[in-house]
Design a protein around this motif. Structure first.
Motif, mmCIF file in Angstrom:
data_model
loop_
_atom_site.group_PDB
_atom_site.id
_atom_site.type_symbol
_atom_site.label_atom_id
_atom_site.label_comp_id
_atom_site.label_asym_id
_atom_site.label_seq_id
_atom_site.Cartn_x
_atom_site.Cartn_y
_atom_site.Cartn_z
ATOM 1 N N ASP A 200 0.841 -1.190 0.000
ATOM 2 C CA ASP A 200 0.000 0.000 0.000
ATOM 3 C C ASP A 200 0.879 1.243 0.000
ATOM 4 O O ASP A 200 1.777 1.388 0.828
ATOM 5 N N GLY A 201 0.641 2.132 -0.936
ATOM 6 C CA GLY A 201 1.402 3.377 -1.000
ATOM 7 C C GLY A 201 2.702 3.282 -1.766
ATOM 8 O O GLY A 201 3.478 4.245 -1.788
ATOM 9 N N SER A 202 2.955 2.150 -2.437
ATOM 10 C CA SER A 202 4.231 1.990 -3.136
ATOM 11 C C SER A 202 4.388 3.012 -4.263
ATOM 12 O O SER A 202 5.492 3.496 -4.518
ATOM 13 N N ILE A 204 3.183 6.098 -4.314
ATOM 14 C CA ILE A 204 3.493 7.399 -3.718
ATOM 15 C C ILE A 204 4.946 7.433 -3.262
ATOM 16 O O ILE A 204 5.669 8.408 -3.495
ATOM 17 N N GLU A 205 5.387 6.344 -2.632
ATOM 18 C CA GLU A 205 6.775 6.274 -2.168
ATOM 19 C C GLU A 205 7.753 6.325 -3.338
ATOM 20 O O GLU A 205 8.792 6.985 -3.268
ATOM 21 N N SER A 213 10.665 3.113 -4.107
ATOM 22 C CA SER A 213 10.239 1.835 -3.538
ATOM 23 C C SER A 213 10.548 0.658 -4.448
ATOM 24 O O SER A 213 10.462 -0.486 -4.028
#
Length: 254
Positions: A200-202, A204-205, A213
């Motif tokens: 989750d959020g990869s 954005i990272e 990421s």
């Protein structure tokens, strides 16, 4: 379809598979549309309306015969309807494109989703292309993440593992994604990001942090930084002059 034959890492699509492939693609597209149509409590997007479009944007033709094997309903892209896609995007619509292509006589062809994404990105001159993998990115022979790949390094990997079975940490899908990523970079897509679909959020990272990421693929190394020297002076002036004319920088007076 996992039991179908692979010829040079391309899956043979038999006629009896088509109905299942069409059904699966339709179900996934509907699921994506439902997600984009939903809202989350206390989210700024709760009351917003996201416009979504899909359609027959891809004209395809049969792949033909490879190594004496008829690829049947496995297709390759003949044309991407770039203008229609751009019109949708300019109208602030999210365009969803399934890896299915259509012939002028109404046949449906199963396309590689990896190649479809790369061809569409090329057609619309996308700034970047993002693929989801089941791993954190491209892993080396020791299972360690390769955070950055240049096209030359990616080609070396592809040449060494043309048979994906010889690379324990690169799956069949990852291998094809890597080849399609290289195609995209060669066709003027500046960056291709390969990130983990299960984190989750990869995304954005990957995009908004320096560390990222996953794996980013570029033509030249992002880390290739050195001190400037006298030979660089003309190029530096060429960079500064337009900014001086715009008033972003003040012209230096000697």
């Amino acid at each position: 379809t996992n039991n179908s034959k692979l010829i040079r890492n391309i899956r043979v699509t038999k006629k009896e598979m088509l109905s299942e492939i069409i059904e699966v693609n339709g179900a996934i597209k509907t699921s994506i549309e439902a997600t984009l149509s939903s809202g989350i409590n206390e989210s700024p997007l709760l009351n917003s309306y996201i416009k979504i479009s899909s359609g027959n944007f891809i004209t395809a033709r049969p792949f033909g015969v490879i190594d004496g094997v008829d690829m049947e309903f496995t297709g390759q892209i003949r044309k991407v309807d770039t203008n229609s896609i751009l019109n949708k995007l300019e109208n602030n619509e999210i365009v969803i494109i399934s890896p299915l292509g259509y012939s002028p006589v109404g046949d449906v062809f199963n396309l590689s989703y990896e190649q479809t994404a790369a061809h569409v990105a090329q057609a619309i001159k996308a700034d970047k292309l993002i693929y989801y993998l089941n791993a954190n990115g491209i892993l080396n022979i020791r299972g360690e993440l390769i955070p950055e790949l240049t096209t030359s390094k990616a080609k070396q990997i592809i040449d060494k593992i043309e048979d994906p079975g010889s690379a324990p940490y690169i799956s069949y899908n990852d291998f094809n994604i890597l080849k399609s990523s290289l195609y995209a970079i060669k066709n003027k897509i500046e960056k291709v990001h390969l990130i983990n679909r299960n984190i989750d959020g990869s995304i954005i990272e990957e995009i908004f942090t320096d560390r990222g990421s996953g794996t980013v693929l570029t033509e030249y190394s992002l880390q290739n930084i050195r001190p400037a020297n006298i030979k660089d002076s003309n190029q530096i002036i060429n960079i500064l002059e337009p900014l001086e004319k715009q008033g972003v920088l003040i012209k230096r007076i000697n």
